[in-house]
Structure formats: structure tokens, C-alpha cells
Design an enzyme around this catalytic site. Sequence first.
Site, PDB file in Angstrom:
ATOM      1  N   HIS A   9     -28.196-105.512  21.530  1.00 44.07           N
ATOM      2  CA  HIS A   9     -27.289-104.540  20.920  1.00 44.07           C
ATOM      3  C   HIS A   9     -26.036-104.455  21.773  1.00 44.07           C
ATOM      4  O   HIS A   9     -25.991-105.017  22.865  1.00 44.07           O
ATOM      5  CB  HIS A   9     -27.970-103.172  20.786  1.00 44.07           C
ATOM      6  CG  HIS A   9     -28.534-102.634  22.066  1.00 44.07           C
ATOM      7  ND1 HIS A   9     -29.712-103.126  22.615  1.00 44.07           N
ATOM      8  CD2 HIS A   9     -28.086-101.693  22.918  1.00 44.07           C
ATOM      9  CE1 HIS A   9     -29.948-102.474  23.744  1.00 44.07           C
ATOM     10  NE2 HIS A   9     -28.980-101.607  23.955  1.00 44.07           N
ATOM     11  N   GLY A  10     -25.042-103.752  21.291  1.00 43.94           N
ATOM     12  CA  GLY A  10     -23.761-103.691  21.979  1.00 43.94           C
ATOM     13  C   GLY A  10     -23.735-102.718  23.145  1.00 43.94           C
ATOM     14  O   GLY A  10     -24.669-101.944  23.355  1.00 43.94           O
TER      15      GLY A  10
END
Length: 143
Positions: free
Chosen positions: A61-62
Site C-alpha cells: 500500500h502507499g
Amino acid sequence: MEIEYRDVMLNQSFDNKREAIISAGKLLQERGYVTGNYIPKMIERDQMTSTFIGNMVAIPHGTEDSKAEILRSGIVLIQVPQGVSFDGNEVKLIIGIAGAEGQHLELLSEIAMVCSEMENVEKLVAAQDKDAVIQLFEGGAAA
């Protein structure tokens, strides 16, 4: 957690974790969950702390500062039956997430509930069709 057919990729293979993370990011982008700028943030996040969570599962994920790149919350699931190494840890299930408006932790907890049981992970890795994957994540029994 809503997972659609187009959110699932079965029988994929990758030479390394970077390829796997990029693939998850591209699928998130194709599905309209994130912009293309989210993908480098996923790689950056994994470099800060591995996104491997145990039980053959990684959740790329970011970073915290990538929220502007999230268009809407979404999850994609990539099955890698042959496995791919995440810093020496074998990963057979890659779950890319994008959590808009604070839904990030909610998505993580839902994934953790399913993936904390090794039996569920084994069913996901062995699944021959997308229905089995979707049913397991939506609370039903996988075929």
C-alpha cells in the site's frame, strides 16, 4: 469488503517483490482506485518497512503522503502459487489496498481477519476460480 471479479488475478508469477508490488499497483490503477502516482509510493512504503505480514501474505500500500493519489477505496488480490520472495519471506498472496477517507485501517483489519487463519490463506492460494476467492473474503466458505 466488496471484491469484484476484476479485482482478482489468479496464477500469477513474479521474479521479485518489486514486480509484484508494481503489478498490484497497476491493477489498483486499472480498477480506478488510485492514480499512477500511487505505484511509486507503494514501492517506497515497502522499502521503509516490508509489507510482508506473515502466513505467505503481503499487503502493499502507499505511504502516508500518498492519500491524494487514492480516488476511492479498493482492494485487489493477486494469487502467486509458486511464491515470490519478500526479503526472504515466501509470499503467495498479494493484497494491494487503497484506503480513502480513513478506511485504510478498516481494510487492513478485514484482511487480517481472513489471513490470520493459515487454512484460509491455503484455500486462497489453492483457489482455481475467482468465485472461491471472493466467497472466502466475503464471509462464505470457499469451494
